[in-house]
Design an enzyme around this catalytic site. Sequence first.
Site, mmCIF file in Angstrom:
data_model
loop_
_atom_site.group_PDB
_atom_site.id
_atom_site.type_symbol
_atom_site.label_atom_id
_atom_site.label_comp_id
_atom_site.label_asym_id
_atom_site.label_seq_id
_atom_site.Cartn_x
_atom_site.Cartn_y
_atom_site.Cartn_z
ATOM 1 C CG HIS A 64 -1.785 1.173 1.393
ATOM 2 N ND1 HIS A 64 -3.104 1.194 1.002
ATOM 3 C CD2 HIS A 64 -1.527 2.416 1.885
ATOM 4 C CE1 HIS A 64 -3.617 2.385 1.245
ATOM 5 N NE2 HIS A 64 -2.677 3.152 1.787
ATOM 6 C CD GLU A 65 1.643 3.244 3.799
ATOM 7 O OE1 GLU A 65 1.639 4.306 3.160
ATOM 8 O OE2 GLU A 65 0.735 2.920 4.594
HETATM 9 ZN ZN LIG Z 1 -2.592 5.142 2.225
#
Ligand SMILES: [Zn+2]
Length: 906
Positions: A383-384
């Site tokens: 996600h990051e």
């Molecule tokens: Zn995020």
Amino acid sequence: MSQSAVMSKTFAIIFAVLTASSITGMITMVIMYNTEIGEYNVTAPPTVPSTTPAPPPIMRLPTNLVPESYSVFLRVHLYTRIPHQVNVTSPNQTLLFDGNSTVFFYCDRPTRTIYLHSKDQTVENATVRNRDQNQAIPVLQPLKFHQDQSNFLEIMLEEELKEGQNYSLFVEFRGQVSENLEGLFLSTYHEGDPKDDGNSDTDRFLAATNLEPTDARRLFPCFDEPAMKAKFNVTIIHRKGTTALGNEAKQGADSPFLQFSFKSTEMMSTYLLAFTVSELNKADAFHSDISVSVDSTTYARPEATAAGYTAYADNITGYILSYYQDYFDITYKGKLDQVALPDLGVAGMENWGLITYQEGGVLYEEGVSSWLHKGDIATLIAHELAHQWFGNLVTMKWWNEVWLNEGFATFMSFMAVCLCPPQKDVYFMSALHAAFEEDALASSHPLNPPQQQVQTTLEIIEMFDTLTYCKVRVQILLHLCSLLLFQMYLSQFQYKNVDQDDLWDNILKALQETGKEFAVEKYMKTWTLQTGFPVLTINTTSGDYSQKLALNDLVLALESPFRWFVVFNCTNDLPPMSVLQTGRREDFRSKEGEWILVNVNSTGYYRVNYDPDNWRRLLDQLATNPNMIPVINRGQLIDDTFNLARAKMVDVTLALNFTQFLSNEKEFLPWESAVRNLRYFVLMFDRSEVYGPMQFSFFFRYNQINAIQVACSNDLPECLEMVEDKFALWMKKSTPICAPSSTARLWPLEEKTEWEFAWAKFQSSNISSEKEQLRAALSCTKTIWLLNRYLEYTLDPEKIRLMDVASTINYIAQNEAGQALAWNFIRAHWDYVSQDGASLIEGVTSRFSTQFELEELEAFAAKYDLGSASRAVDQAIEQTRVNIRWVKENREKILEWFETAVDNAS
Ligand SMILES: [Zn+2]
């Protein structure tokens, strides 16, 4: 001479030379706001008249000044350890930080007032220069700090700034390192043997930043809006023996004065700026299994890196980066550091080049963490990392469209972790169901609300909810998005800001490239500008279909005028088609008594209701050969029927009948769906007579799932059976209990001695997975005074870290013995806990189903300052009303169904 005296001198020299620096290769970015978004009549941010003095805008900066770059010098006075020496007075810890910054900007329209953001700081010595004419512009004193939610710093000038000219603004600032995880904040940990805890020589301190969404203004005065991108040249000055990390690689030698300059960043938003000053380190000689051209390192507490806990993150990062670089066809720029912090207010933050995580989100502790935890770590990292493209490279124009960052990062993270099977479907489905749950309330919100509804920091924080992260599944990606679209969109808008219209334009272009035409904007706005989602009702005898808003409240749903363009697929092998409103389709008719299934593999963001005959045919199929129905749909049929029953669109017994095939089910997803939906029954009935037969008939089978989970997490089944013996052994011989995660709820923690034993283990553990498991287990005791004392512990950051306060209280609230205690507790200490108010309200009120509880909740809403929890409170009130009605209408039927199930089983 003390260290600090040396540093002060260095600092003074640096300050003297800084305004001489010049910026080359400037990119002028004129921010253009789209003044209309469809029929929703979104208002543009306020603009300032072309002559001054200007009235202050309400919450948004005027757009007449365009920042291009910043030079920031920042000194952190913090000691990372306080040395105790014989006959020498130890220095006092200091949380002061100070520094100066110069912002270089362009004047697009004349003004005599500079507005920018500053919060909780002293700002002085403001100096403005015309860079084209090398002239000072006198600043009128005093500087004006707006005492409202705008956080504006207003600097009035004697002369007008002229259109088309380039200027700089220099200021000096001072502030305090936060002890509340805001802006530049303090984090603490203990190094060495846990037995030495209490010895202050082993206490360690570090400073780190977390600036999203609006805390860059706490660090230094800046144009703190996401569309005001600039390049940042940062220098951090810090004490000897500590390490500074920033967004970019260091440049120049590491001088004895400990001044670290970082290379200039790319054009980016202020909220992505980051640095840390700490004694954290990296593992020695790590070699990734995959070669990517990115210089990537994971930092953590020295003990964690020495134990190899960063190895998994290091390894998976290489795979994921390589996947994204290929997929987006855009190379990652710069270095990449990932830092495991002992304290952080969010699970992870995507700062460009310096991603920060809570320790539990990134450290994999071999032998302690369950292997399922690997999936969570991989998904969070993915996600990051996805944000480095979606969010950092291409950023939403304003926070009302933050789904363009978060939704895509979430979606891409699930795509990336399909590299590590088998969890992809599980993540996709849990995101879908989380979004459905929130979106089925009338108090939900459009994915993309108008700008004027998202102005203050509190309103911005409210946008970071489940919908923003999970609703992007809304058919966009599965039916319209393609590899080509992502590549076109990211490359066209890199270093810029976008709104949803830019995305629709790109989808259209991508479709045209492949020879297709589609009214993308018209189609998509039914999903992003309207609240909620539809139920498609299909009559398989006539082929008639219709749609209505899927709400837990049927009366409100029937009143709703909303309709959606639904792209559906169907088991009869026809290509996907779209429908709006009502109609009749031949392919919705059942031929020769065959069942029909729409929304195959749950690719659409909608539910389906059928006529009773088709429901019966589907039930028969599940009873005879469930594998004829895709596994995702076996779970979805359970989820749909339970939720349609909540809205009174089908009878609750139909939903319960859809759990009967589970006795032969081996797959995880259908079970997960049933457990999640029956958890609602547990919450509604665990204080009533219905619970007895329900527990008997359901939890007998639930134990089977538990066994599956135990097997999944590599534990021995014996562990579950002998947990009490093992716990006793643990106390006696300090032999660690095996995998606490799967057995914690069974621990015998009713007595003071056992509970305090587990508490002592929690306090002394340095391993984040173990700490997490113990923290959850401690909430499971039924002993009231132990629960009350545990709640009190959440008020002491030495006992429960600030970042863990909300989840600890929610753990206690999940325990039926602790729920009322938790509700009383959050009201009594709202000032302390309200920072995580939304999550607490959702967790603590999930069992509310009586008129008395509703009145208490309404009184709470009227009396307290709800801050960013106000939407969560509205949703809780609505949900409680739904629960009261649901319990009243269904209680007898459910009791009867479970009693019959018990009779049949015995
Ligand atoms: Zn995020």
